[in-house]
Scaffold this active site. Structure first.
Site, PDB file in Angstrom:
ATOM      1  N   CYS A 119     -44.743  23.022   8.192  1.00 40.33           N
ATOM      2  CA  CYS A 119     -45.458  24.268   7.894  1.00 40.33           C
ATOM      3  C   CYS A 119     -44.950  25.445   8.721  1.00 40.33           C
ATOM      4  CB  CYS A 119     -46.948  24.061   8.114  1.00 40.33           C
ATOM      5  SG  CYS A 119     -47.531  22.719   7.092  1.00 40.33           S
ATOM      6  N   GLU A 120     -43.719  25.833   8.493  1.00 44.16           N
ATOM      7  CA  GLU A 120     -43.138  26.999   9.155  1.00 44.16           C
ATOM      8  C   GLU A 120     -42.085  27.590   8.231  1.00 44.16           C
ATOM      9  OE1 GLU A 120     -41.904  27.280  13.069  1.00 44.16           O
ATOM     10  OE2 GLU A 120     -43.081  25.589  13.799  1.00 44.16           O
TER      11      GLU A 120
ATOM     12  N   TYR B  46     -26.101  16.029  18.061  1.00 41.96           N
ATOM     13  CA  TYR B  46     -27.249  16.922  18.257  1.00 41.96           C
ATOM     14  C   TYR B  46     -28.150  16.956  17.020  1.00 41.96           C
ATOM     15  CZ  TYR B  46     -24.075  18.132  22.013  1.00 41.96           C
ATOM     16  OH  TYR B  46     -23.229  18.047  23.084  1.00 41.96           O
TER      17      TYR B  46
ATOM     18  N   GLU C 114     -15.338  15.082  28.775  1.00 47.90           N
ATOM     19  CA  GLU C 114     -16.716  14.745  28.382  1.00 47.90           C
ATOM     20  C   GLU C 114     -17.013  15.171  26.947  1.00 47.90           C
ATOM     21  OE1 GLU C 114     -19.029  17.011  31.155  1.00 47.90           O
ATOM     22  OE2 GLU C 114     -18.294  15.938  32.914  1.00 47.90           O
ATOM     23  N   PRO C 115     -16.271  14.688  25.985  1.00 48.12           N
ATOM     24  CA  PRO C 115     -16.539  15.120  24.608  1.00 48.12           C
ATOM     25  C   PRO C 115     -17.775  14.461  24.005  1.00 48.12           C
ATOM     26  CG  PRO C 115     -14.764  13.504  24.619  1.00 48.12           C
ATOM     27  CD  PRO C 115     -15.186  13.697  26.048  1.00 48.12           C
ATOM     28  N   GLY C 116     -18.537  15.219  23.284  1.00 52.79           N
ATOM     29  CA  GLY C 116     -19.696  14.669  22.583  1.00 52.79           C
ATOM     30  C   GLY C 116     -19.540  14.910  21.099  1.00 52.79           C
ATOM     31  N   ARG C 117     -19.738  16.181  20.719  1.00 54.18           N
ATOM     32  CA  ARG C 117     -19.725  16.558  19.302  1.00 54.18           C
ATOM     33  C   ARG C 117     -18.449  16.122  18.574  1.00 54.18           C
ATOM     34  NH1 ARG C 117     -22.512  21.323  17.675  1.00 54.18           N
ATOM     35  NH2 ARG C 117     -22.294  21.980  19.835  1.00 54.18           N
TER      36      ARG C 117
HETATM   37  N1  LLP Z   1     -20.496  18.130  29.334  1.00 55.87           N
HETATM   38  C1  LLP Z   1     -21.481  18.963  29.680  1.00 55.87           C
HETATM   39  C2  LLP Z   1     -21.720  19.256  31.094  1.00 55.87           C
HETATM   40  C3  LLP Z   1     -22.280  19.564  28.665  1.00 55.87           C
HETATM   41  O1  LLP Z   1     -23.255  20.399  29.021  1.00 55.87           O
HETATM   42  C4  LLP Z   1     -22.035  19.269  27.304  1.00 55.87           C
HETATM   43  C5  LLP Z   1     -22.851  19.851  26.241  1.00 55.87           C
HETATM   44  C6  LLP Z   1     -20.982  18.366  26.999  1.00 55.87           C
HETATM   45  C7  LLP Z   1     -20.229  17.830  28.033  1.00 55.87           C
HETATM   46  C8  LLP Z   1     -20.642  17.969  25.598  1.00 55.87           C
HETATM   47  O2  LLP Z   1     -20.225  19.048  24.839  1.00 55.87           O
HETATM   48  P1  LLP Z   1     -19.654  18.812  23.352  1.00 55.87           P
HETATM   49  O3  LLP Z   1     -18.331  18.081  23.488  1.00 55.87           O
HETATM   50  O4  LLP Z   1     -20.635  18.004  22.598  1.00 55.87           O
HETATM   51  O5  LLP Z   1     -19.501  20.171  22.825  1.00 55.87           O
HETATM   52  N2  LLP Z   1     -27.556  21.283  21.056  1.00 55.87           N
HETATM   53  C9  LLP Z   1     -26.382  22.102  20.860  1.00 55.87           C
HETATM   54  C10 LLP Z   1     -25.236  21.682  21.769  1.00 55.87           C
HETATM   55  C11 LLP Z   1     -25.561  21.698  23.242  1.00 55.87           C
HETATM   56  C12 LLP Z   1     -24.415  21.287  24.114  1.00 55.87           C
HETATM   57  C13 LLP Z   1     -24.834  21.141  25.533  1.00 55.87           C
HETATM   58  N3  LLP Z   1     -23.833  20.651  26.446  1.00 55.87           N
HETATM   59  C14 LLP Z   1     -25.993  22.051  19.388  1.00 55.87           C
HETATM   60  O6  LLP Z   1     -26.695  21.429  18.593  1.00 55.87           O
HETATM   61  O7  LLP Z   1     -25.000  22.644  18.998  1.00 55.87           O
END
Ligand code: LLP
Length: 412
Positions: A341-342, A370, A272-275
């Site tokens: 304004c912070e 994000y 489940e990659p996002g970032r």
């Molecule tokens: N799977 C699950 C269950 C998750 O909770 C997350 C991220 C991912 C996959 C994806 O993770 P990644 O590959 O993107 O690291 N807002 C924060 C990041 C929060 C991540 C939450 N969960 C930031 O800006 O760094």
């Protein structure tokens, strides 16, 4: 894919200043080539191992990005009904969707059942009971994995670390077998897999590999008890370099290590990659409004603010800020601040940076993950547009909000 040619910063073959002039600022710009390259790195490195790369929608949920990934064959990891709606609107395949999250509502579970998603990653026994009851009402069987908490320390920012016993996520791996046993009594559920996710922005992959080992051991124990566990979901979490000197794990190398552990075990793997797919594919373009000097400090006041990109304020995260046009002027040390304004409204503090003058454009780097998704209308600021670059061309995949958008749904 972001590079200087002569003195101008490009995204693929498009000068970013052209986009800034046409779309205005602040604006998010994404490189489709980087997104696809990262997705393919996961997909190709997993190779012949049965797998689904479920892009974590939360990182960047713009329809244009989801459609790009859906066309490339990606599945999706969702955490809400809204994310499922986006995936469906973007043309994603529900049969490749996994639903994660600690607080799924009945409405969301029912929508997921109706859509025919692949699997629920469950985080508590009451959640299992709810899914069972709703599946019964629909006359379907729902596949589930229990998200276990493997109790490994991900060594990342405390807000985005999730794999320790003290965290709200998952079920303690030590209790998991008993939970699978009790779930046998829920006739509308099928135990198909085990899942985990230990945190985000992991610069060291050893904790994920350690978690993989622990989950694999659990799979074997469950199989010995007669559970037909055929799937393993390892979550996301691979970090990206936010600063030039940082060394982020390389996708293909990491996946090869995971693959070596999974080969020959009769498991389909989901990740489940996002970032790591979208992070470095995006920049936030902004324009310098004013320069301001106090006795103590130099400020570069820009038109992007914490409502556009909250990561520096929320996590103290570092995003490089570079000029769209290099000048020969010597660097300065400054705080880059927005109009909100912070005092917490900053994009950078005490930063060595280009000596940018009012009217100059800057790019805040590594803002594809994000970034926009965590933006808000705070201070009644319309949200920025999102623009997708594809080779020589670019198009708006989300229009800049208008003042009318700001009050949509409100009454006086
Ligand atoms: N799977 C699950 C269950 C998750 O909770 C997350 C991220 C991912 C996959 C994806 O993770 P990644 O590959 O993107 O690291 N807002 C924060 C990041 C929060 C991540 C939450 N969960 C930031 O800006 O760094």
């Amino acid at each position: 894919m972001f590079h200087y040619s002569n003195q101008d910063l490009y995204c693929e073959n498009v000068p970013l200043a052209d986009i800034a002039r046409q779309a205005g600022t602040p604006a998010y710009v994404y490189s489709s080539a980087i997104i696809l390259e990262n997705y393919r790195a996961y997909d190709e490195a997993l190779g012949a191992l049965p797998h689904t790369v479920c892009y974590a929608v939360k990182a960047n949920s713009s329809l244009g990005i989801l459609a790009l990934l859906a066309k490339a064959g990606a599945g999706f990891d969702i955490v809400s009904g809204g994310e499922l709606y986006r995936v469906m609107r973007a043309g994603g395949d529900p049969a490749k969707v996994v639903f994660s999250g600690v607080g799924k509502t009945a409405g969301e579970v029912d929508y997921a059942l109706e859509s025919g998603i692949h699997m629920f990653n469950c985080e508590s026994e009451p959640e299992l009971a709810l899914i069972d009851a709703l599946a019964a009402r629909r006359g379907v069987k729902a596949g589930f994995a229990i998200r276990v908490n493997p109790d490994v320390d991900a060594s990342t920012h405390p807000y985005i670390s999730t794999g320790l016993r003290e965290h709200k996520f998952g079920i303690d791996i030590a209790d998991a077998e008993a939970v699978y046993e009790r779930a046998r009594d829920l006739p509308n559920l099928t135990a198909e897999g085990v899942s985990c996710h230990i945190g985000s922005q992991l610069m060291d992959t050893n904790p994920i590999l350690e978690a993989t080992e622990r989950v694999l051991a659990l799979v074997e124990r469950l199989r010995a008890k007669g559970f037909a566990i055929g799937q393993i979901d390892l979550g996301g979490g691979l970090g990206v370099a936010y600063q030039a000197h940082e060394q982020a794990p390389e996708i293909r190398g990491f996946v090869a290590q995971v693959r070596a552990r999974l080969e020959g075990r009769g498991l389909r793997v989901t990740i489940e990659p996002g970032r790591s797919i979208v992070g470095r594919a995006g920049v936030l373009l902004t324009r310098v409004l004013y320069r301001k000097k106090s006795a103590e400090k130099e400020f570069v006041v820009v038109d992007a603010a914490m409502n556009d990109l909250i990561r520096p304020s929320l996590y103290r995260s570092h995003h490089e800020i570079i000029p769209l046009r290099k000048t020969g002027r010597p660097e300065i040390v400054a705080d880059v601040v927005g109009p909100v304004c912070e005092t917490g409204d900053f994009l950078a503090r005490g930063r060595n940076m280009a000596n940018a003058a009012p009217g100059d454009y800057l790019a805040v780097e590594t803002a594809g993950a994000y970034g926009f998704v965590q933006s808000s209308n705070y201070n009644s600021r319309p949200r920025a547009p999102e623009i997708l670059v594809e080779g020589d061309t670019f198009r708006t995949i989300r229009a800049r909000e208008t003042y009318a958008d700001l009050v949509r749904g409100e009454v006086k």
